[in-house]
Design a protein around this motif. Structure first.
Motif, PDB file in Angstrom:
ATOM      1  N   THR A 251       0.814  -1.228   0.000  1.00  0.00           N
ATOM      2  CA  THR A 251       0.000   0.000   0.000  1.00  0.00           C
ATOM      3  C   THR A 251       0.843   1.272   0.000  1.00  0.00           C
ATOM      4  N   CYS A 252       2.065   1.192  -0.571  1.00  0.00           N
ATOM      5  CA  CYS A 252       2.907   2.387  -0.679  1.00  0.00           C
ATOM      6  C   CYS A 252       2.366   3.307  -1.776  1.00  0.00           C
ATOM      7  N   ILE A 253       2.429   4.627  -1.528  1.00  0.00           N
ATOM      8  CA  ILE A 253       2.114   5.568  -2.598  1.00  0.00           C
ATOM      9  C   ILE A 253       3.314   5.637  -3.531  1.00  0.00           C
ATOM     10  N   HIS A 254       3.049   5.709  -4.797  1.00  0.00           N
ATOM     11  CA  HIS A 254       4.057   5.390  -5.806  1.00  0.00           C
ATOM     12  C   HIS A 254       3.897   6.368  -6.978  1.00  0.00           C
ATOM     13  N   GLN A 255       5.031   6.944  -7.453  1.00  0.00           N
ATOM     14  CA  GLN A 255       4.993   7.889  -8.576  1.00  0.00           C
ATOM     15  C   GLN A 255       5.782   7.341  -9.768  1.00  0.00           C
ATOM     16  N   VAL A 256       5.291   7.616 -10.968  1.00  0.00           N
ATOM     17  CA  VAL A 256       5.996   7.272 -12.207  1.00  0.00           C
ATOM     18  C   VAL A 256       6.218   8.563 -12.990  1.00  0.00           C
ATOM     19  N   LEU A 257       7.488   8.849 -13.322  1.00  0.00           N
ATOM     20  CA  LEU A 257       7.840  10.059 -14.064  1.00  0.00           C
ATOM     21  C   LEU A 257       8.557   9.680 -15.346  1.00  0.00           C
ATOM     22  N   CYS A 258       8.381  10.489 -16.377  1.00  0.00           N
ATOM     23  CA  CYS A 258       9.013  10.248 -17.670  1.00  0.00           C
ATOM     24  C   CYS A 258      10.076  11.307 -17.921  1.00  0.00           C
ATOM     25  N   VAL A 268       3.654  10.844 -15.165  1.00  0.00           N
ATOM     26  CA  VAL A 268       2.776   9.875 -15.821  1.00  0.00           C
ATOM     27  C   VAL A 268       1.716   9.326 -14.879  1.00  0.00           C
ATOM     28  N   GLY A 269       2.075   9.097 -13.626  1.00  0.00           N
ATOM     29  CA  GLY A 269       1.074   8.528 -12.729  1.00  0.00           C
ATOM     30  C   GLY A 269       1.475   8.597 -11.270  1.00  0.00           C
ATOM     31  N   GLN A 270       0.472   8.716 -10.403  1.00  0.00           N
ATOM     32  CA  GLN A 270       0.663   8.622  -8.944  1.00  0.00           C
ATOM     33  C   GLN A 270      -0.519   7.842  -8.383  1.00  0.00           C
ATOM     34  N   SER A 271      -0.218   6.799  -7.644  1.00  0.00           N
ATOM     35  CA  SER A 271      -1.298   5.933  -7.184  1.00  0.00           C
ATOM     36  C   SER A 271      -0.786   5.046  -6.050  1.00  0.00           C
ATOM     37  N   VAL A 272      -1.700   4.276  -5.477  1.00  0.00           N
ATOM     38  CA  VAL A 272      -1.366   3.173  -4.579  1.00  0.00           C
ATOM     39  C   VAL A 272      -1.854   1.912  -5.307  1.00  0.00           C
ATOM     40  N   PRO A 273      -1.075   1.460  -6.297  1.00  0.00           N
ATOM     41  CA  PRO A 273      -1.548   0.387  -7.176  1.00  0.00           C
ATOM     42  C   PRO A 273      -1.371  -0.999  -6.544  1.00  0.00           C
ATOM     43  N   THR A 274      -2.320  -1.384  -5.730  1.00  0.00           N
ATOM     44  CA  THR A 274      -2.245  -2.707  -5.109  1.00  0.00           C
ATOM     45  C   THR A 274      -2.441  -3.816  -6.137  1.00  0.00           C
ATOM     46  N   ARG A 275      -2.839  -3.434  -7.336  1.00  0.00           N
ATOM     47  CA  ARG A 275      -2.849  -4.339  -8.492  1.00  0.00           C
ATOM     48  C   ARG A 275      -2.472  -3.486  -9.700  1.00  0.00           C
ATOM     49  N   PRO A 276      -2.016  -4.081 -10.808  1.00  0.00           N
ATOM     50  CA  PRO A 276      -1.622  -3.282 -11.981  1.00  0.00           C
ATOM     51  C   PRO A 276      -2.702  -2.274 -12.371  1.00  0.00           C
ATOM     52  N   THR A 277      -2.277  -1.007 -12.490  1.00  0.00           N
ATOM     53  CA  THR A 277      -3.201   0.107 -12.698  1.00  0.00           C
ATOM     54  C   THR A 277      -2.792   0.895 -13.944  1.00  0.00           C
ATOM     55  N   ALA A 278      -3.748   1.183 -14.813  1.00  0.00           N
ATOM     56  CA  ALA A 278      -3.474   1.936 -16.038  1.00  0.00           C
ATOM     57  C   ALA A 278      -3.135   3.389 -15.719  1.00  0.00           C
ATOM     58  N   ILE A 279      -2.146   3.925 -16.422  1.00  0.00           N
ATOM     59  CA  ILE A 279      -1.748   5.324 -16.264  1.00  0.00           C
ATOM     60  C   ILE A 279      -1.569   5.947 -17.646  1.00  0.00           C
ATOM     61  N   SER A 280      -1.713   7.271 -17.726  1.00  0.00           N
ATOM     62  CA  SER A 280      -1.577   7.977 -19.002  1.00  0.00           C
ATOM     63  C   SER A 280      -1.391   9.460 -18.733  1.00  0.00           C
ATOM     64  N   GLU A 281      -0.547  10.097 -19.536  1.00  0.00           N
ATOM     65  CA  GLU A 281      -0.356  11.545 -19.409  1.00  0.00           C
ATOM     66  C   GLU A 281       0.162  12.097 -20.727  1.00  0.00           C
ATOM     67  N   SER A 282      -0.232  13.340 -21.029  1.00  0.00           N
ATOM     68  CA  SER A 282       0.202  14.021 -22.253  1.00  0.00           C
ATOM     69  C   SER A 282       0.659  15.425 -21.911  1.00  0.00           C
ATOM     70  N   ALA A 283       1.529  15.968 -22.752  1.00  0.00           N
ATOM     71  CA  ALA A 283       1.975  17.352 -22.578  1.00  0.00           C
ATOM     72  C   ALA A 283       2.576  17.857 -23.875  1.00  0.00           C
ATOM     73  N   GLU A 284       2.585  19.164 -24.035  1.00  0.00           N
ATOM     74  CA  GLU A 284       3.258  19.816 -25.148  1.00  0.00           C
ATOM     75  C   GLU A 284       4.704  20.050 -24.727  1.00  0.00           C
ATOM     76  N   ILE A 285       5.638  19.520 -25.501  1.00  0.00           N
ATOM     77  CA  ILE A 285       7.054  19.600 -25.157  1.00  0.00           C
ATOM     78  C   ILE A 285       7.708  20.706 -25.993  1.00  0.00           C
ATOM     79  N   ALA A 286       8.482  21.558 -25.333  1.00  0.00           N
ATOM     80  CA  ALA A 286       9.148  22.664 -26.030  1.00  0.00           C
ATOM     81  C   ALA A 286      10.091  22.136 -27.100  1.00  0.00           C
ATOM     82  N   GLY A 287      10.284  22.936 -28.165  1.00  0.00           N
ATOM     83  CA  GLY A 287      11.126  22.543 -29.284  1.00  0.00           C
ATOM     84  C   GLY A 287      12.540  22.183 -28.862  1.00  0.00           C
TER      85      GLY A 287
END
Length: 339
Positions: A251-258, A268-287
């Motif tokens: 039950t640890c809180i857990h972060q995923v960064l790209c 990308v995601g922050q959760s307490v994934p006690t089972r595999p949990t879907a994550i998704s994130e989008s952003a505009e990246i500077a040139g």
């Protein structure tokens, strides 16, 4: 006699080949020998610019030099010999191709898609594989073309072309500034095998859940793609999707960064994934400047995302520009190619 721009097929692969052969770590670049080989590969090429190089260029710089080289146009002069006609055999068909005298196998290979042979191929004459630098001969019998290997799993993993991963890995190492491409990276099969081990390891980790981690990938136009392409100096959209999980379903809180090289670009995601949990994130990246950048994800176990981002930013910046392709072996998710 006029001059026209050099227009060789696979100019990036040619640059990688020349760097591997003529860049000597700790010594410099043998521009004279490099120019001599280029003039053998490309008929009538004026490679005088290369002869002035003694400092090892990056792959991108050498590509620019090659594209700025000149080829003497002797079309108005009488030819010593006429065109060469070769016959390329595929399963169930024979294609006749006529090429100018002095053409190489590389030039023939570039012509094949216009003849209906669109898949990259190996070419054999009498059982012997032909090199791109070989000159075409009217004495050859039927050339047999064999599709180049593309692992069955690679399309599902988000790769589009048979040579995409090996070619880009070699460009990445050439531009890294270490002076050489590792031996394993010069072998297409070895490069694909490493990626397969990476994917198998992640699938096993997700199944066993023996660590806090994630299985992520870039998404382009709604489809998994390991290569994100962008124009130099122009912003681009980056989307990363995947799954995150905790070790032993705790039950640890857990972060995923790209990260994009040493910069954090997505939370990308922050959760307490006690089972595999879907994550998704989008952003505009500077040139970005032209080049190849490694996309990688990393995990942290902090109380909140700002702390995780601060921690990983410091870690990546301390590492600087390093071999992230190997160092983030499990975390590697793709490349951003800026041209």
């Amino acid at each position: 006699m006029t001059e026209v721009p050099l227009d060789t097929p696979d100019v990036e692969q040619l640059a990688v080949h020349l760097l591997e052969k003529y860049a000597v770590p700790g010594v410099g670049f043998d521009g004279q020998a490099c120019a001599e080989e280029l003039e053998m590969i490309v008929p009538r090429c004026d490679a005088s610019v290369l002869r002035t190089l003694d400092v090892t260029p990056s792959c991108a710089e050498l590509v620019q030099v090659l594209r700025s080289s000149r080829v003497r146009d002797v079309s108005a002069a009488p030819h010593d010999a006429g065109p060469v006609t070769v016959h390329v055999a595929t399963v169930g068909a024979v294609v006749e191709v006529t090429m100018p005298h002095g053409s190489t196998v590389a030039v023939l290979r570039a012509q094949l898609p216009q003849c209906g042979i669109s898949t990259p191929v190996y070419l054999f004459n009498d059982g012997v594989e032909l090199c791109d630098t070989d000159k075409l001969s009217a004495d050859w019998g039927h050339l047999w073309c064999q599709p180049a290997p593309f692992p069955e799993w690679a399309a599902d993993d988000g790769w589009e072309m048979w040579d995409e991963l090996p070619r880009i890995v070699r460009r990445w190492y050439s531009d890294l500034g270490t002076g050489e491409v590792p031996g394993w990276a010069r072998n297409d099969d070895e490069v694909w095998l490493q990626q397969k081990h990476r994917i198998d390891g992640l699938e096993e980790a997700q199944s066993s859940r023996n660590a806090w981690f994630s299985f992520c990938y870039p998404v382009v136009d709604g489809v998994k793609r390991r290569i994100v392409r962008a124009e130099a100096g122009k912003s681009f959209q980056l989307t990363v999707e995947g799954t995150m999980w905790n070790r032993n379903n705790d039950t640890c809180i857990h972060q995923v960064l790209c990260g994009l090289d040493e910069a954090i670009v997505l939370e990308v995601g922050q959760s307490v994934p006690t089972r595999p949990t879907a994550i998704s994130e989008s952003a505009e990246i500077a040139g970005k400047d032209a080049g190849i950048y490694v996309l990688h994800v990393d995990t942290d176990l902090q109380y909140n995302m700002p702390d995780a981002r601060r921690n990983k930013t410091m870690q990546f910046q301390n590492q600087g520009k390093c071999d992230r392709y190997q160092q983030s072996f499990r975390g590697f998710i793709g490349f951003v190619v800026v041209e």
